[in-house]
Write a protein that holds these residues in place. Structure first.
Motif, PDB file in Angstrom:
ATOM      1  N   ARG A 297      -8.707  41.990  26.095  1.00  0.00           N
ATOM      2  CA  ARG A 297     -10.008  41.580  26.658  1.00  0.00           C
ATOM      3  C   ARG A 297     -10.538  40.394  26.018  1.00  0.00           C
ATOM      4  O   ARG A 297     -10.668  40.279  24.749  1.00  0.00           O
ATOM      5  N   ARG A 298     -11.450  39.865  26.859  1.00  0.00           N
ATOM      6  CA  ARG A 298     -12.350  38.722  26.368  1.00  0.00           C
ATOM      7  C   ARG A 298     -13.795  39.397  25.941  1.00  0.00           C
ATOM      8  O   ARG A 298     -14.302  40.170  26.535  1.00  0.00           O
ATOM      9  N   LEU A 299     -13.869  38.895  24.610  1.00  0.00           N
ATOM     10  CA  LEU A 299     -15.425  39.445  24.300  1.00  0.00           C
ATOM     11  C   LEU A 299     -16.272  38.969  25.215  1.00  0.00           C
ATOM     12  O   LEU A 299     -16.572  37.652  25.261  1.00  0.00           O
ATOM     13  N   ALA A 300     -17.408  39.809  25.376  1.00  0.00           N
ATOM     14  CA  ALA A 300     -18.675  39.381  26.141  1.00  0.00           C
ATOM     15  C   ALA A 300     -19.733  39.021  25.031  1.00  0.00           C
ATOM     16  O   ALA A 300     -20.453  39.573  24.848  1.00  0.00           O
ATOM     17  N   LEU A 301     -19.620  37.839  24.745  1.00  0.00           N
ATOM     18  CA  LEU A 301     -20.587  37.150  23.578  1.00  0.00           C
ATOM     19  C   LEU A 301     -21.979  36.824  24.245  1.00  0.00           C
ATOM     20  O   LEU A 301     -22.056  36.534  25.713  1.00  0.00           O
ATOM     21  N   ASP A 302     -22.940  37.174  23.770  1.00  0.00           N
ATOM     22  CA  ASP A 302     -24.287  37.112  24.180  1.00  0.00           C
ATOM     23  C   ASP A 302     -24.583  35.578  24.441  1.00  0.00           C
ATOM     24  O   ASP A 302     -25.652  35.241  25.146  1.00  0.00           O
ATOM     25  N   VAL A 303     -24.031  34.778  23.597  1.00  0.00           N
ATOM     26  CA  VAL A 303     -24.126  33.592  23.488  1.00  0.00           C
ATOM     27  C   VAL A 303     -22.800  32.740  23.957  1.00  0.00           C
ATOM     28  O   VAL A 303     -22.032  32.913  22.701  1.00  0.00           O
ATOM     29  N   PRO A 304     -22.737  31.948  24.739  1.00  0.00           N
ATOM     30  CA  PRO A 304     -21.166  31.290  24.881  1.00  0.00           C
ATOM     31  C   PRO A 304     -20.891  30.450  24.006  1.00  0.00           C
ATOM     32  O   PRO A 304     -21.886  29.669  23.223  1.00  0.00           O
ATOM     33  N   LEU A 305     -19.776  30.071  23.428  1.00  0.00           N
ATOM     34  CA  LEU A 305     -19.118  29.211  22.707  1.00  0.00           C
ATOM     35  C   LEU A 305     -19.216  27.855  23.255  1.00  0.00           C
ATOM     36  O   LEU A 305     -19.100  27.859  24.387  1.00  0.00           O
ATOM     37  N   PRO A 306     -19.067  26.825  22.619  1.00  0.00           N
ATOM     38  CA  PRO A 306     -19.046  25.349  23.080  1.00  0.00           C
ATOM     39  C   PRO A 306     -17.662  25.169  23.931  1.00  0.00           C
ATOM     40  O   PRO A 306     -16.682  25.727  23.487  1.00  0.00           O
ATOM     41  N   ALA A 307     -17.955  24.555  24.801  1.00  0.00           N
ATOM     42  CA  ALA A 307     -16.516  24.002  25.645  1.00  0.00           C
ATOM     43  C   ALA A 307     -16.046  22.822  25.144  1.00  0.00           C
ATOM     44  O   ALA A 307     -16.642  22.267  24.391  1.00  0.00           O
ATOM     45  N   ILE A 308     -14.869  22.786  24.760  1.00  0.00           N
ATOM     46  CA  ILE A 308     -13.973  21.782  24.517  1.00  0.00           C
ATOM     47  C   ILE A 308     -13.607  20.677  25.365  1.00  0.00           C
ATOM     48  O   ILE A 308     -13.105  21.183  26.389  1.00  0.00           O
ATOM     49  N   GLU A 309     -14.115  19.437  25.298  1.00  0.00           N
ATOM     50  CA  GLU A 309     -13.878  18.389  26.385  1.00  0.00           C
ATOM     51  C   GLU A 309     -12.308  17.750  26.207  1.00  0.00           C
ATOM     52  O   GLU A 309     -11.878  17.545  25.195  1.00  0.00           O
ATOM     53  N   VAL A 310     -11.583  17.377  27.508  1.00  0.00           N
ATOM     54  CA  VAL A 310     -10.742  16.745  27.575  1.00  0.00           C
ATOM     55  C   VAL A 310     -11.076  15.525  27.746  1.00  0.00           C
ATOM     56  O   VAL A 310     -11.334  15.082  29.110  1.00  0.00           O
ATOM     57  N   ARG A 311     -10.633  14.433  27.083  1.00  0.00           N
ATOM     58  CA  ARG A 311     -11.025  12.930  27.168  1.00  0.00           C
ATOM     59  C   ARG A 311      -9.850  12.240  27.419  1.00  0.00           C
ATOM     60  O   ARG A 311      -8.801  12.401  26.578  1.00  0.00           O
ATOM     61  N   GLN A 312     -10.036  11.031  28.059  1.00  0.00           N
ATOM     62  CA  GLN A 312      -9.090   9.997  28.259  1.00  0.00           C
ATOM     63  C   GLN A 312      -9.455   8.701  27.480  1.00  0.00           C
ATOM     64  O   GLN A 312     -10.747   8.025  28.059  1.00  0.00           O
ATOM     65  N   THR A 313      -8.542   8.031  26.960  1.00  0.00           N
ATOM     66  CA  THR A 313      -8.864   6.570  26.490  1.00  0.00           C
ATOM     67  C   THR A 313      -7.729   5.588  26.723  1.00  0.00           C
ATOM     68  O   THR A 313      -6.707   6.055  26.838  1.00  0.00           O
ATOM     69  N   VAL A 314      -8.016   4.440  27.115  1.00  0.00           N
ATOM     70  CA  VAL A 314      -7.187   3.502  27.496  1.00  0.00           C
ATOM     71  C   VAL A 314      -6.964   2.223  26.160  1.00  0.00           C
ATOM     72  O   VAL A 314      -7.961   1.785  26.058  1.00  0.00           O
ATOM     73  N   ASN A 315      -5.855   1.953  26.027  1.00  0.00           N
ATOM     74  CA  ASN A 315      -5.904   0.914  24.913  1.00  0.00           C
ATOM     75  C   ASN A 315      -6.235  -0.395  25.722  1.00  0.00           C
ATOM     76  O   ASN A 315      -5.636  -0.881  26.431  1.00  0.00           O
ATOM     77  N   GLU A 316      -7.281  -1.156  25.199  1.00  0.00           N
ATOM     78  CA  GLU A 316      -7.688  -2.146  25.732  1.00  0.00           C
ATOM     79  C   GLU A 316      -6.561  -3.338  25.586  1.00  0.00           C
ATOM     80  O   GLU A 316      -6.498  -4.361  26.643  1.00  0.00           O
TER      81      GLU A 316
END
Length: 333
Positions: A297-316
């Motif tokens: 089961r997923r724990l019901a945290l009283d304060v959510p943890l941060p979300a992790i971003e998926v980011r894209q970078t392009v070589n100039e």
């Protein structure tokens, strides 16, 4: 996939070479059930299937073929790292090629937590015009857009694309861009890192999981204080996801108890969770699969943890080459 010394990746390579479950088991001297279990665990980590029918012809899926190709390229660069206990490297010989670029500061946890961290600017040398487009990405992110990549290749059969699954963090993405090992790179971060131009793709929530009978799993709300006395299960410290998850926990003020198990074998982690040995932090496809499993089961945290971003970078330096910007935009949609 940052660390190809992982046992499951080695078994996957043996499966590809053997061509069948029984031959692979015979080669490694283990039962077919062990091979099948480890492959299921690896597929859970990656977020996509590697084989259409592992018990039959063991045909690779399109994503499995891509993964095998990426691992082959990685092994050519770091062949000694494939074994869990690598054999001693031979005496180095003089290398006429120029030395690789120096590592980029700062260390990964510092970059993730320090938004003012700066990365060096890119040199102006362009990549060769006839080189295949190199797409660097965490394996689970590749699983997210593998269909789009297939569609792009079908519509642009004159453009070659090479997949690199060794990048996880902003530091690794910057190194890949700097050394011309990537034209397009996806990476995980808590927010946009300074000094590396990128665009936000999506976010993946970090959650904590425990066995269904664990006291915290039965609680209606779990505080940060509750977590400090709860043992932790974690992926191997050499796994590129470990510092990213640790940084998210630190950002969210979640101080867990002592680490009781560190492994990349998801079967062992799932078993330990169901036995109530502690809690486990996960995000992305791994978190999705854990949330669907019985006995967890997923724990019901009283304060959510941060979300992790998926980011894209392009070589100039790659933007002048055919297809690079088009592929970046197509995968971003």
């Amino acid at each position: 996939m940052t660390n190809p010394s992982l046992r499951q990746l080695d078994i996957f390579a043996q499966m590809v070479a053997a061509g069948s479950l029984s031959r692979c088991a015979q080669t490694l001297g283990v039962s077919s059930a062990v091979i099948e279990r480890d492959m299921a665990s690896l597929e859970m980590r990656l977020g996509y299937r590697l084989f259409d029918d592992i018990r039959g012809a063991a045909r690779l899926t399109p994503a499995g073929r891509r993964t095998a190709q990426a691992m082959t390229l990685l092994a050519q660069d770091d062949a000694e790292d494939w074994a869990e206990e690598a054999t001693p490297a031979p005496t180095p010989q003089p290398d006429p090629s120029p030395p690789p670029p120096p590592a980029l500061p700062p260390a990964l946890p510092e970059l993730l937590l320090d938004t003012d961290a700066q990365l060096p600017s890119l040199p102006a040398t362009p990549p060769p015009a006839n080189r295949a487009i190199i797409l660097a990405t965490p394996a689970p992110v590749f699983g997210h857009f593998q269909d789009a990549l297939t569609a792009f290749e079908a519509a642009n059969d004159d453009i070659a694309i090479t997949l690199d699954l060794s990048v996880q963090s902003a530091v690794e993405a910057a190194r890949a861009i700097e050394s011309l090992r990537a034209d397009i790179a996806y990476f995980y971060a808590l927010e946009e890192p300074a000094g590396l131009s990128s665009r936000y793709g999506w976010s993946e929530q970090v959650n904590l999981y425990a066995g269904a009978d664990h006291p915290l799993a039965r609680a209606g709300s779990v505080s940060r204080g509750d977590l400090t006395i709860t043992p932790q299960l974690a992926v191997d410290p050499r796994n590129g996801l470990r510092p990213i998850i640790d940084a998210a926990l630190a950002r969210g003020g979640a101080r867990l108890g002592p680490v009781m198990l560190e492994t990349d074998n998801m079967f062992d982690i799932i078993t330990a969770l169901r036995e109530g040995a502690g809690c486990f932090a996960a995000f992305g496809p791994m978190a999705r699969d854990l949330g669907r499993m019985s006995g967890i089961r997923r724990l019901a945290l009283d304060v959510p943890l941060p979300a992790i971003e998926v980011r894209q970078t392009v070589n100039e330096r790659s933007l002048s080459r055919p297809g690079v910007q088009a592929l970046a935009d197509f995968l971003f949609l």
